[in-house]
Structures are given as structure tokens and as C-alpha cells.
Design a protein around this motif. Structure first.
Motif, PDB file in Angstrom:
ATOM      1  N   HIS A   1       5.556  93.849  25.107  1.00 40.25           N
ATOM      2  CA  HIS A   1       6.881  94.482  25.092  1.00 40.25           C
ATOM      3  C   HIS A   1       7.337  95.024  26.440  1.00 40.25           C
ATOM      4  CE1 HIS A   1       6.570  94.402  20.697  1.00 40.25           C
ATOM      5  NE2 HIS A   1       5.356  94.907  20.833  1.00 40.25           N
TER       6      HIS A   1
ATOM      7  N   LEU B   1       4.198 102.833  21.270  1.00 43.08           N
ATOM      8  CA  LEU B   1       5.319 102.472  22.143  1.00 43.08           C
ATOM      9  C   LEU B   1       6.628 102.896  21.487  1.00 43.08           C
ATOM     10  CD1 LEU B   1       5.709 101.076  24.899  1.00 43.08           C
ATOM     11  CD2 LEU B   1       6.315  98.996  23.643  1.00 43.08           C
TER      12      LEU B   1
ATOM     13  N   VAL C   1       8.142 101.029  18.457  1.00 38.21           N
ATOM     14  CA  VAL C   1       8.156  99.579  18.638  1.00 38.21           C
ATOM     15  C   VAL C   1       6.835  98.972  18.188  1.00 38.21           C
ATOM     16  CG1 VAL C   1       8.378  97.718  20.335  1.00 38.21           C
ATOM     17  CG2 VAL C   1       9.767  99.803  20.566  1.00 38.21           C
TER      18      VAL C   1
ATOM     19  N   ARG D   1      12.737 102.990  29.532  1.00 34.66           N
ATOM     20  CA  ARG D   1      13.208 102.462  28.241  1.00 34.66           C
ATOM     21  C   ARG D   1      12.068 102.424  27.230  1.00 34.66           C
ATOM     22  NH1 ARG D   1      17.307  99.230  25.823  1.00 34.66           N
ATOM     23  NH2 ARG D   1      16.712  99.211  23.620  1.00 34.66           N
ATOM     24  N   HIS D   2      10.941 101.859  27.630  1.00 33.41           N
ATOM     25  CA  HIS D   2       9.795 101.770  26.727  1.00 33.41           C
ATOM     26  C   HIS D   2       8.727 102.749  27.203  1.00 33.41           C
ATOM     27  CE1 HIS D   2      10.693  97.492  25.001  1.00 33.41           C
ATOM     28  NE2 HIS D   2      11.288  98.458  24.324  1.00 33.41           N
TER      29      HIS D   2
ATOM     30  N   ASP E   1      10.846 103.265  21.861  1.00 29.66           N
ATOM     31  CA  ASP E   1      12.088 102.866  22.531  1.00 29.66           C
ATOM     32  C   ASP E   1      12.901 104.133  22.765  1.00 29.66           C
ATOM     33  OD1 ASP E   1      14.715 102.064  23.145  1.00 29.66           O
ATOM     34  OD2 ASP E   1      14.478 100.175  22.066  1.00 29.66           O
TER      35      ASP E   1
END
Length: 457
Positions: free
Chosen positions: A70, A23, A32, A7-8, A25
């Protein structure tokens, strides 16, 4: 086996001017968070070289901070080209050479006798160390004892993948980036690699879109990331910009990847018009296919021409055209379609306002980009990636000059976004994407014709 898409995705993005950890998404394609540091070259030691110790600290600290804030589920890597590492076991045999260093010119005559011809490599002879093969040839000549210790030659993205995972690989986008080491039409190493006995030093070629491994235990401990965090093989930065578009647009289409370099790539284009004397070549995309490419140092030139950027007004544009204010190539010696020319202005640039200089430089970049399209081919559309996507006048001028729709990417770092997709993610369909409006201005056609006349011959 189908792998879960992280996801990240933390993208290690090492450009020639700046290094970033970004980062992304993967579900939305949105950035992000990001960390950045100037990519300063060290001048101690045997020759100018990358400060890999500083970059490693920056990456480690960046990964740790992004994971704390995150969560990081996967790591992808993209770097500038014309760079690689010589490994001797678990250390560097020699520092990672800076491609702007002119040392390889010392052996240029001998190198010319062994490098493959353009028909085989689709790689022109470039100055300094811009052909990675020329760097290796020089290092082998100048440091024979160190070179004899080499156990692996790895492209730059794969060097960082090895630092993270302990796994070695080669990858075609970096091998096929004007290196003289790759034969794009054959999809194999060039004849020079075999002639010099280097083939066995290159690790096995693996796809950019594959996972090279997971984190070394000490890296997981240092960053706080799980040891099972997957890391991709990595990709050359210009090709990372292509990844979001492969399979999504009808070929031929042109992507303009910008930063220190402005690199125009026409996917599905013809390599027949490439001219090695004009810095045009074939890159190799993430799937191993030749992509006709032309380029110039647009970011470097813009910075040289415009010390103080200002948002130009209609009056600035009118002044520049009416007063024949032109920048003429090339402000970066030896590269681009006008690399044999010396940059100059048609007036004293010191007499211009920042807005007027910004106009003249933006028009200059569009005119040089149009000259590049004569070499790499003009797609059905043009998409701008990176910093120049934010230069409205450049996009409008290129739309006028090309006659095809020009789209400005909303993502300022197309390289980071593209690298994040190496895990197999796809971007959500973008809604409301509109082509920029082609520039219209009184006297513009005469201005263009004067520029072209001045740059002929």
C-alpha cells in the motif's frame, strides 16, 4: 513550518496482549490493513520481560509488507503503559521488565518511603510493577552494576521510536501514567526523580504530536521504506484513544478505552474525587493536561468469566435477571475499584450456557464501569473505544446506569486511529452517529440494587 500530513500512516500498536502494525488512511480515518501477533512475555533471563527481539522482527516485517502492498508515508507509535527501557548506549542495560512481575514487591517498604504522595503524583500505589517508578527502584537495587551503566531511561513508545530513528525523547502521556515519576499539576518530574538522581537520565520531554526523526539508514534498507519517512515521538495507548476527541467535544466528556484494561477518562473532569485506594488516578493527555481516570482489567476479567462467547438472546437476559445470576468483583486481583475483593459468582457458572455467562459478564462490566465513573466523574456523554464498543449489551447497560448518551465507536482500535492523528490529521465529521438505546428489562433495577448491596464494604 507546516509539515505535510502523511497519507498512509503505519501505527505500531503494542498492547499488553497483542502487538499490531496497522495502516491508517489519514484522509478518511479508515484502517487499510493490519498485521497482529501475540505479545508473549519471555521468562528466561533475570526476570520476566518483553520479547523485544520478536517484536522488532514483527514490526520490521509488518512495515515491509504494508509498504509493498500500500505504501507507508509515516510511522506512529503507541504502547501500553507502566513500561520503559533502560539504555546503555546503543543497547539495553537490562531487559524490558513485565509490569505483572511481582519482583518490585521485594523492596516495597523502602519504596514506600521515597515515592511521592498522591497529592503530588496523582498516582496510587499499585501492585507488582504497575508503578514504573517501582520497577526502576527495584532494578537499581537488584542490579546495581547494570543500572550504573544506564545512559538513558525512556518510556516504552519512545524506546521503539529510538530503535527506528536513533533519536531519544521522553513524553508526558507515558511519564504521567501512574508511574510516580511525574507531577501532573506542575508538568514536571516528581520529587522522587530528583531524590534518586534520575532526572538527567531522562531525555528531553517532547510532545507526542511532534516528529522525533526519520528512519535509520539500516531500517530503511531492511523495510524498503524511504529513509526520510517521518516517525512520531509516540504516545501511551489509552491517551491515543483520547486524541480523536480532543477539541471535538464539549467538556466534560468520558472516553472508555478498552482492551486488556478498561480505562475510563473524563476530559475536563475534576480530579477531586480520585481515590488512590480504588485504582483511580490522573492520566496526562497529549497536551500535558491532567485527566481524571479510573480503570479495571475489563478484558482480562471478561476472558476469565466467559470461556466461550455467544451472542446473548432476550431469553438469556431474562434468565440472568430472573435467577439473580451475578458475577461479583474482582476477577483481577489488586486493581480496579474493587481490587481488595475476590471475584465470585452467585451461582455455579458451570451450570450456565455461554449466552447466559456472556450476559452476566457484560452486566458485570457495566456495573464496574459505573463505579469507576463515581471516581473519575461522569461526562455529558460516554464514547466506547476498542473491543467493548462491539458489546451491545454492555453499551446498553452503561447507558441505563449512567443516564447520559453512550456512543459506540465504529473503529475497533481507537488507539491505532488516535496514534495516526499525531501527525496533525483530523477525522472527517462522522455522520449518523446515534447513541445506543438504554437497556430496559423487567427486574433490572432490583438486579442492580442487589449487585451494589453485595459489593458494599
Amino acid at each position: 513550518m507546516t509539515q505535510t500530513i502523511p497519507r498512509h500512516v503505519a501505527v505500531i500498536d503494542i498492547g499488553k496482549t497483542n502487538a499490531k502494525v496497522v495502516l491508517i488512511d489519514s484522509a478518511t480515518g479508515m484502517q487499510v490493513a493490519a498485521k497482529s501477533v501475540p505479545n508473549a512475555i519471555r521468562t528466561d533471563g533475570p526476570y520476566p520481560h518483553a520479547d523485544v527481539a520478536m517484536l522488532w522482527r514483527f514490526m520490521s516485517e509488518g512495515l515491509k509488507a504494508l509498504h509493498q502492498d500500500h505504501g507507508v508515508d509515516g510511522i506512529s507509535i503507541t504502547t501500553h503503559g507502566a513500561t520503559g527501557a533502560l539504555l546503555a548506549g546503543d543497547e539495553l542495560a537490562l531487559p524490558v521488565l513485565d509490569y505483572e512481575f511481582d519482583g518490585p514487591e521485594e523492596v516495597a517498604t523502602d519504596y514506600a518511603g521515597i515515592r511521592p504522595n498522591f497529592a503530588e503524583s496523582l498516582s496510587p500505589r499499585l501492585p507488582n510493577g504497575l508503578n514504573w517508578g517501582a520497577q526502576l527502584f527495584w532494578q537499581a537495587r537488584m542490579f546495581p552494576e547494570d543500572f550504573a551503566r544506564v545512559t538513558a531511561i525512556v518510556p516504552y513508545p519512545q524506546y521503539w521510536a529510538w530503535r527506528l530513528t536513533g533519536e531519544l525523547a521522553s513524553e508526558v502521556t507515558s511519564l504521567g501514567c501512574h508511574t510516580d515519576l511525574w507531577a501532573p499539576d506542575r508538568g514536571d518530574f516528581s520529587s522522587m526523580v530528583d531524590a534518586l538522581g534520575w532526572r538527567n537520565l531522562f531525555p528531553d520531554v517532547r510532545p507526542a504530536t511532534s516528529v522525533i526523526g526519520t528512519l535509520r539508514a539500516e531500517i530503511a534498507s531492511e523495510t524498503g521504506l524511504p529513509a526520510e519517512t517521518p516517525v512520531t515521538v509516540g504516545i501511551h495507548d489509552s491517551n491515543a484513544s483520547l486524541v480523536p476527541h480532543l477539541g471535538r467535544q464539549e467538556a466534560p466528556f468520558t472516553i472508555v478505552s478498552t482492551g486488556t484494561w478498561s480505562i475510563l477518562m473524563t476530559v475536563g473532569g475534576d480530579t477531586g474525587a480520585l481515590d488512590p485506594a480504588k485504582d483511580s488516578l490522573a492520566n496526562v493527555d497529549a497536551y500535558g493536561r491532567p485527566v481524571p481516570t479510573a480503570r479495571f482489567m475489563g478484558g482480562r476479567e471478561f476472558d476469565a468469566m466467559v470461556p466461550e462467547i455467544a451472542e446473548p438472546t432476550e431469553a438469556d437476559l431474562a434468565f440472568v435477571i430472573a435467577n439473580d445470576v451475578q458475577a461479583l468483583p474482582s476477577f483481577a486481583a489488586g486493581v480496579g475499584p474493587f481490587g481488595d475483593k475476590t471475584g465470585r459468582w452467585t451461582c455455579d457458572p458451570g451450570s450456565l450456557t455461554p449466552g447466559q455467562r456472556t450476559v452476566a459478564a457484560s452486566l458485570y462490566l457495566a456495573l464496574v464501569a459505573r463505579a469507576c465513573l463515581e471516581l473519575c466523574g461522569l461526562g455529558r456523554s460516554i464514547t466506547l473505544e476498542g473491543p467493548l464498543a462491539r458489546n451491545r449489551l454492555f453499551g446498553q447497560a452503561l447507558a441505563h446506569l449512567s443516564g447520559v448518551p453512550v456512543f459506540a465507536s465504529g473503529d475497533a482500535t481507537g488507539t491505532s486511529l488516535g496514534a495516526s492523528l499525531l501527525f496533525g490529521g483530523v477525522l472527517p465529521e462522522a455522520g449518523g452517529s446515534h447513541a445506543v438505546v438504554a437497556l430496559q428489562a423487567e427486574g433490572l433495577e432490583a438486579y442492580i440494587e442487589k449487585w451494589r448491596a453485595r459489593t458494599q464494604g
